[in-house]
Design an enzyme around this catalytic site. Structure first.
Site, short mmCIF file in Angstrom:
data_model
loop_
_atom_site.label_atom_id
_atom_site.label_comp_id
_atom_site.label_asym_id
_atom_site.label_seq_id
_atom_site.Cartn_x
_atom_site.Cartn_y
_atom_site.Cartn_z
N ASP A 196 1.19 8.88 -4.30
CA ASP A 196 1.85 7.58 -4.45
C ASP A 196 3.35 7.69 -4.17
O ASP A 196 4.02 8.58 -4.71
CB ASP A 196 1.63 7.11 -5.90
CG ASP A 196 2.04 5.66 -6.13
OD1 ASP A 196 1.35 4.77 -5.61
OD2 ASP A 196 3.05 5.44 -6.83
N GLU A 248 1.24 8.16 0.80
CA GLU A 248 1.54 6.73 0.94
C GLU A 248 3.02 6.61 1.35
O GLU A 248 3.83 6.05 0.62
CB GLU A 248 1.30 6.00 -0.39
CG GLU A 248 1.36 4.49 -0.27
CD GLU A 248 1.90 3.80 -1.52
OE1 GLU A 248 2.53 4.45 -2.36
OE2 GLU A 248 1.71 2.59 -1.62
C1 NOJ Z 1 2.03 2.10 -4.76
C2 NOJ Z 1 0.75 1.72 -5.37
O1 NOJ Z 1 -0.22 1.56 -4.38
C3 NOJ Z 1 1.00 0.44 -6.14
O2 NOJ Z 1 -0.18 -0.15 -6.59
C4 NOJ Z 1 1.93 0.77 -7.27
O3 NOJ Z 1 2.27 -0.42 -7.96
C5 NOJ Z 1 3.21 1.42 -6.76
N1 NOJ Z 1 2.96 2.43 -5.76
C6 NOJ Z 1 3.96 2.06 -7.89
O4 NOJ Z 1 3.28 3.19 -8.34
#
Ligand code: NOJ
Length: 541
Positions: free
Chosen positions: A209, A271
């Site tokens: 993440d 991500e």
């Molecule tokens: C990306 C995640 O996919 C999302 O759902 C989340 O709110 C943020 N990062 C913060 O962790």
């Protein structure tokens, strides 16, 4: 442009199809209205049947659930909402027995404010080693009453919250998600240990993440163009001090070594919201991430020119570093493709959701496009992601009432951005009852009426259902090895068409029918025959 993925290299992540499970909404085994790990175990056989290679689980760790689990209070345990570590182990074993790999979601940029580290930091003094796990700073202004810099939160409002002794801590997301200080070697070591904890349990990898937020520019200077970019960045301009700082790559090189020290081709997907893709490609150099989410493709919408450009850019950029491209149309942060393609919601604001006050999507048109888009995507060489419910053609829930809202975006913007709840609604399994077989209790978010006839069991019985379209496409993709195939455009001027390993993939972007070329029709996104209809995709050999 021609491209050839490394075929048969045995590196599953280069061509695999990864199914995203959103645990709270997949399936509830316990009747409390919240999906859980046992529910996932129960549903795995259906995912095997669907034909995916791996699943990625969004967070199930101990968490106060202020951001649906992306606020972790213990990285080495399961939240009681979802079950126990033993349930996790059982789920993992069941998946492996079915031949499915399991990736889990690691959230290293921030913890929950209820994490022991943060509680200790609060209890400790300014300047203490405990506070150095996070970004604590004195404020600006005469009495430090102003935040230390001008950063704003991705969920709205300032990125700083003041604590009792007057210091401020940084949170790029909700105030319950304090950012960790990745310049601190103890933090680095903690996470290397967390990686090992889960690798030892047998996970096949991680979805990481917000990796591009982890390293911050020394001194945390102001965002130079915050008025224009808000919490984000503008492509082509300098990197803001909280996004994609160069120092971050060293962390992932170390992580890669850890993964590589385990048997079984473990993989990590970042991500990393870094654009252009030539910059993102730095994250998938051979000694870093195995793959990243292709946000260019996700953001391209379903229009010929941006889509073609996104695909060209993908092959060029990832190809240059020997990495596979990934393809993704949906996840738990964006408006579901059926509704996104059924309206005009802009491309980059997809995470703002659609509320009852907004223009409502034409989900019938959207479904036609979403099915065609999926068929187009699943023929591209590289790895593909499918988000739970996408295979059922679920639309976004666009009429959730305020009392059911959970996304912090909704609360931090006073409801101006309704947020992401609409794509996170529990899955319908068997038509009937309050949640169409998701739970025996009341689901944590209500389903819209349209979900009843989209239930998995009903779709299994319908030849032309979206579920059967995905199953057939995934089976063909596997049989013809399209994921590790080749790519060359064959038309880009109305139809958008390419050839992968002898299969012609044609999407009709015109508003008139296209003559069907000669050859065997392997699959098509509508039930039609003959000409290729507007918004239709066909595979021909
Ligand atoms: C990306 C995640 O996919 C999302 O759902 C989340 O709110 C943020 N990062 C913060 O962790």
């Amino acid at each position: 442009m021609a491209h050839s993925a490394a075929a048969g290299s045995g590196e599953w992540w280069r061509s695999g199809v990864i199914y995203q499970v959103y645990p709270r909404s997949f399936r509830d085994s316990g009747g409390d209205g919240m999906g859980d790990l046992k529910g996932i175990t129960l549903g795995l056989a259906k995912l095997k049947e669907l034909g995916v290679d791996a699943v990625w689980l969004s967070p199930f760790y101990r968490s106060p659930q202020k951001d649906a689990g992306y606020d972790v209070s213990d990285y080495r345990d399961v939240d009681p909402l979802f079950g126990t570590l033993a349930d996790f182990d059982q789920m993992l074993e069941a998946a492996h027995q079915l031949g499915l790999r399991v990736m889990i979601d690691l959230v290293p940029n921030h913890s929950s404010d209820q994490h022991e580290w943060f509680r200790k930091a609060l209890a400790a003094k300014p300047g203490s080693p405990e506070r150095d796990y996070y970004h604590f700073k004195d404020g600006r202004g005469q009495d430090g009453e102003l935040p230390p810099n001008n950063w704003v939160s991705m969920f709205g409002g300032p990125a700083w919250t003041r604590v009792e002794d007057g210091q401020w801590y940084c949170h790029l997301f909700d105030s319950s998600q304090p950012d960790l200080n990745w310049a601190n070697t103890v933090v680095q070591e903690e996470f290397e240990d967390i990686l090992r904890f889960w690798l030892d349990r047998g996970v096949d990898g991680f979805r990481v993440d917000q990796p591009h937020a982890m390293a911050k520019a020394t001194g945390l200077p102001d965002h130079p163009y915050v008025e224009e970019a808000g919490a984000g960045f503008i492509e082509g301009r300098e990197a803001p001090p909280m996004w994609f700082q160069d120092e971050v790559h060293e962390i992932f090189r170390r992580w890669r070594k850890i993964l590589d020290s385990y048997p079984g081709d473990r993989a990590m997907c970042g991500e990393a919201y870094v654009l252009p893709l030539s910059e993102m490609a730095k994250w998938v150099r051979p000694d870093e991430f195995h793959q990243t989410f292709n946000f260019r493709f996700l953001d391209a919408g379903w229009e010929l020119a941006p889509l073609k450009a996104a695909i060209d850019e993908s092959f060029e950029s990832f190809g240059a570093v020997g990495a596979p491209s990934t393809w993704v149309l949906n996840n738990h942060d964006v408006i579901r493709s059926v509704s996104r393609f059924g309206g005009d919601y802009g491309r980059t604001t997809a995470s703002d959701g659609i509320g009852p006050e907004n223009p409502q999507p034409d989900n019938e048109l959207g479904l036609a496009k979403a099915r065609a888009a999926a068929l187009f995507m699943l023929a591209l060489p590289g790895a593909a992601y499918v988000y739970q419910g996408e295979e059922l053609g679920l639309p976004e829930h666009t009429t959730i009432s305020p009392e059911h809202r959970q996304d912090p975006t909704f609360f931090r913007t006073g409801g101006k951005r309704v947020g992401r709840d609409g794509c996170r609604v529990p899955l319908p399994w068997i038509q009937g009852g309050e949640s169409n077989g998701f739970s025996t209790g009341s689901p944590w978010l209500p389903q819209p009426d349209s979900y009843a006839e989209l239930a998995r069991a009903s779709q299994e019985a319908k030849l032309d259902s979206t579920l059967n379209l995905y199953k057939k496409a995934l089976a063909l993709r596997a049989k013809l090895a399209l994921g590790s195939g080749s790519f060359a455009w064959t038309a880009t001027d109305g139809p958008l068409a390419f050839n992968n390993s002898g299969v012609q993939v044609i999407h009709n972007f015109l508003d008139t029918p296209l003559p069907l070329p000669a050859g065997d029709v392997l699959i098509r996104s509508t039930a039609g025959e003959g000409d290729i209809a507007p918004n239709e995709t066909v595979w021909i050999r």
